[in-house]
Design an enzyme around this catalytic site. Structure first.
Site, PDB file in Angstrom:
ATOM      1  N   ASP A   7       0.860  -1.184   0.000  1.00 31.25           N
ATOM      2  CA  ASP A   7       0.000   0.000   0.000  1.00 31.25           C
ATOM      3  C   ASP A   7       0.902   1.241   0.000  1.00 31.25           C
ATOM      4  O   ASP A   7       2.010   1.214   0.541  1.00 31.25           O
ATOM      5  CB  ASP A   7      -0.889  -0.026   1.240  1.00 31.25           C
ATOM      6  CG  ASP A   7      -1.653   1.262   1.426  1.00 31.25           C
ATOM      7  OD1 ASP A   7      -2.467   1.600   0.561  1.00 31.25           O
ATOM      8  OD2 ASP A   7      -1.389   1.952   2.435  1.00 31.25           O
ATOM      9  N   TYR A   9      -0.308   4.907   0.638  1.00 35.79           N
ATOM     10  CA  TYR A   9      -0.642   5.966   1.595  1.00 35.79           C
ATOM     11  C   TYR A   9      -0.740   5.407   3.013  1.00 35.79           C
ATOM     12  O   TYR A   9      -1.630   4.622   3.324  1.00 35.79           O
ATOM     13  CB  TYR A   9      -1.956   6.639   1.209  1.00 35.79           C
ATOM     14  CG  TYR A   9      -1.930   7.260  -0.167  1.00 35.79           C
ATOM     15  CD1 TYR A   9      -1.104   8.340  -0.454  1.00 35.79           C
ATOM     16  CD2 TYR A   9      -2.732   6.760  -1.188  1.00 35.79           C
ATOM     17  CE1 TYR A   9      -1.071   8.902  -1.715  1.00 35.79           C
ATOM     18  CE2 TYR A   9      -2.707   7.324  -2.460  1.00 35.79           C
ATOM     19  CZ  TYR A   9      -1.876   8.396  -2.712  1.00 35.79           C
ATOM     20  OH  TYR A   9      -1.846   8.952  -3.969  1.00 35.79           O
ATOM     21  N   ARG A  41      -7.774  13.410   6.054  1.00 32.03           N
ATOM     22  CA  ARG A  41      -7.516  11.990   5.800  1.00 32.03           C
ATOM     23  C   ARG A  41      -8.734  11.140   6.132  1.00 32.03           C
ATOM     24  O   ARG A  41      -9.099  10.229   5.381  1.00 32.03           O
ATOM     25  CB  ARG A  41      -6.307  11.539   6.613  1.00 32.03           C
ATOM     26  CG  ARG A  41      -5.984  10.050   6.528  1.00 32.03           C
ATOM     27  CD  ARG A  41      -5.626   9.603   5.141  1.00 32.03           C
ATOM     28  NE  ARG A  41      -5.127   8.225   5.142  1.00 32.03           N
ATOM     29  CZ  ARG A  41      -5.037   7.455   4.078  1.00 32.03           C
ATOM     30  NH1 ARG A  41      -5.409   7.900   2.881  1.00 32.03           N
ATOM     31  NH2 ARG A  41      -4.563   6.229   4.166  1.00 32.03           N
TER      32      ARG A  41
END
Length: 223
Positions: A7, A9, A41
């Protein structure tokens, strides 16, 4: 050797460094910068889940922009469009976590195919991979944009296996996002969870195949 997918982020790159752009561009307190960063976020992820459940799609750049606009509005901030674009650029200039390049290099040297698997749309990911110095150490950058939905939808992980020409059970996902690990495990991937904050694991989805504290720990297990 089994393909290893990371992944982007929150796993290879620190989304918290987007706060630097918020601090640079907005004349607000450090405390408010922290609230904006967290809210941005959180809303970014919420919108990706929401779009998936609604069976609608917007590229992740637009999702990130919508999340920023919402968060600014929530705190009664209204910077001009040029300022918003400069803040958005923070998501293409995130700092890599310590050990990110070493982990990618070591696994490739051991014979693994190493890829990024991310919700980010291709342009975002390519720019970030170059800026963070990760691009030379990757064999592939795979985006959820290819199937026009977001993790943790099974089709995102299934498409990744297809792109890597591998059985899904032979693919490994390394992620610091527990919901991502749960999604990949449910789809049939082997998983490694980077639990930097020592959180409990999710109550939904299979347990990770391994849990480590950082990227060095993930690399040690997988090599």
């Amino acid at each position: 050797m089994a393909p290893v997918c990371f992944d982007m982020y929150g796993t290879l790159c620190d989304t918290g460094t987007a706060a630097d752009k918020l601090a640079d561009e907005l004349a607000v307190s450090e405390a408010l910068v922290a609230q904006l960063d967290t809210g941005w976020r959180t809303k970014q992820l919420q919108y990706s889940y929401q779009l998936g459940m609604m069976e609608e799609y917007r590229p992740f750049w637009q999702v990130t922009r919508d999340a920023l606009d919402y968060t600014l509005s929530r705190f009664d901030l209204d910077p001009d469009q040029e300022t918003r674009l400069r803040i958005m650029a923070g998501y293409e200039q995130l700092s890599p976590f310590p050990g990110a390049i070493d982990a990618l290099e070591t696994l490739r040297d051991a014979g693994h195919e190493v890829a990024v698997l991310s919700n980010g749309n291709p342009a975002m990911l390519e720019t970030l991979a170059e800026d963070a110095g990760l691009a030379p150490h990757l064999d592939a950058v795979i985006s959820a944009d290819e199937v026009e939905t977001y993790k943790p939808a099974p089709v995102v992980y299934e498409n990744t296996a297809d792109e890597l020409d591998a059985d899904i059970g032979d693919c490994r996902l390394v992620s610091a996002n527990s919901w991502d690990v749960a999604g990949a495990g449910s789809a049939g991937m082997e998983t490694v969870w980077i639990n930097r904050l020592r959180d409990p694991f999710e109550r939904i989805g299979p347990e990770p195949g391994a849990t480590v504290a950082d990227l060095a720990g993930a690399e040690a297990i997988l090599r």
